[in-house]
Design an enzyme around this catalytic site. Structure first.
Site: not given
Ligand code: NAD
Length: 385
Positions: A127, A132, A135, A138, A234
């Site tokens: 990530r 991106q 990915d 996402s 994450y």
């Molecule tokens: P994910 O699918 O792993 O998790 C979904 C969401 O659940 C996350 O926002 C996490 O914080 C939340 N979560 C975890 N425990 C929780 C709880 N107890 N209560 C409520 N929410 C909870 O995550 P995702 O959406 O795939 O990605 C998360 C973050 O990763 C993105 O928002 C971003 O900041 C980062 N990301 C970066 C890249 C990149 O730079 N290439 C790509 C994808 C994601």
């Protein structure tokens, strides 16, 4: 290289790893694209479109696998109706790109090790900003977040928007999004577009501003102050004390909530339980929960993956593979991610792999008869394979 694209065999899967307008990109780079017959049909692309784009059609699924230097798929290889495991059909010493769920898939990893397949798992694309465009977690999460809201709206015996009519006024529905990552943010935007009042919570404080910028309320919760975010952005696994406090804060809002969409995940772990059975009882009859973490165990204790159940008057949807319900756009996005990954993997003129490069190193699960990925190597799968 000969790139082979099989038809997906998982029930309900409509996506395909290469769509016709991507074929010329592979051909221009000096490769051949060979399709299994009808591989794109479920996402709206018939064989004639592929042939027009320069792809050829394999005479049989066996011929496709036998003659390809790399197989690109969506779903992890599994037992085919022809009695052979897809991973056993992949030519020994060749390559695979697709989802693998490798920490839960000892059979697949051990076949790849035994047959010296070089495999790249879409779940393990790092990530990082540069990756991106590759990915799929996402891109597919965006579609899941969108679709979750439509499903909820369909089940809810209320409408989402505020209506002021001669027949009286109707208050907007209240939607509560748990987890404001990629899926959660798209769910917020979609529910807002439908006119609902939306609130959301995520333990990663960094997303608060994003939630507000989409017109939703970020719910403040009296939860222990813990270090919540990994370097990759994450969420880290929360303590029991955190989850108990979070459950209380969520439950306290349930008397005025119509729809809950849960998206909370911790990479590589079972999803945290955010809604207990007692909490479900606090929702009004007719309310809807869409659990996008259903495949990882679910955020609601009553979720059944792949099923829609009614418990205590509440409809609980254990949503699985929502991207496949919008196969046209899901294939378009998946195929674009795949092409970007392919270009990144095979940058060298001789198409040799550079295992020092971040994305290649991060996504490679097996190579030359060994497990390369540390997380998989140290999991029960690595010990068994
Ligand atoms: P994910 O699918 O792993 O998790 C979904 C969401 O659940 C996350 O926002 C996490 O914080 C939340 N979560 C975890 N425990 C929780 C709880 N107890 N209560 C409520 N929410 C909870 O995550 P995702 O959406 O795939 O990605 C998360 C973050 O990763 C993105 O928002 C971003 O900041 C980062 N990301 C970066 C890249 C990149 O730079 N290439 C790509 C994808 C994601």
């Amino acid at each position: 290289m000969k790139i082979g694209i099989p038809k997906e065999i998982t029930v309900g899967e409509t996506r395909v790893a290469v769509i016709p307008n991507m074929v010329p990109l592979y051909i221009k780079a000096g490769h051949e694209v060979v399709m299994e017959k009808n591989a794109g049909l479920a996402s709206g692309y018939d064989d004639a479109l592929y042939e027009k784009s320069g792809a050829t059609l394999a005479i049989s699924v066996e011929a496709l696998y036998e003659n390809s230097d790399i197989i690109i798929k969506v779903q992890p290889p599994k037992m085919h109706a022809n009695g052979k495991h897809e991973a056993e059909m992949i030519k020994e010493g060749s390559m695979f790109i697709g989802y693998m769920a490798p920490v839960n898939n000892e059979e697949l990893v051990s076949i790849f090790v035994k047959r010296k397949i070089t495999s790249f798992s879409m779940e393990f694309i790092p990530r990082i900003t540069r990756a991106q465009s590759m990915d799929t977690l996402s891109s597919m999460a965006t579609l899941s977040g969108y679709k979750a809201v439509l499903i909820a709206a369909n089940y809810l015996p209320k409408i989402f928007p505020l209506l002021m009519t001669a027949a009286g006024s109707i208050r907007p529905a209240s939607v509560f999004i748990l987890g404001a990552g990629v899926a959660g943010l798209q769910a917020i935007a979609t529910a807002r577009r439908l006119g609902a009042n939306v609130e959301a919570f995520d333990p990663r404080k960094a997303v608060e501003e994003q939630v507000r910028s989409l017109g939703a309320n970020f719910v403040e919760m009296a939860v222990p102050d813990e270090d919540m975010e990994t370097k990759g952005g994450y969420a880290k696994a929360q303590s029991d004390a955190f989850l108990i406090a979070e459950q209380k804060a969520i439950g306290d809002r349930f008397h005025k909530t119509d729809v809950v969409i849960t998206t909370a995940q911790i990479f590589g772990k079972t999803a945290p339980i955010l809604i207990t059975e007692e909490m479900v009882k606090k929702l009004n009859p007719g309310s809807v929960i869409v659990d996008l973490a259903a495949e990882q165990g679910g955020n609601c204790a009553l979720t059944e993956a792949g099923k829609t159940v009614v418990k205590h008057g509440v409809t609980i949807i254990g949503a699985t593979n929502l991207p496949a319900t919008v196969g046209v756009h899901a294939s378009q996005m998946y195929a674009k991610n795949i092409n970007n990954l392919f270009k990144n993997l095979f940058q060298a003129e001789d198409a040799s792999l550079d295992f020092e490069e971040d994305v290649t190193a991060g996504a490679c699960i097996t190579h030359d008869g060994e497990i390369k990925n540390e997380l998989v190597k140290n999991s029960s799968v690595g010990k068994g394979a």
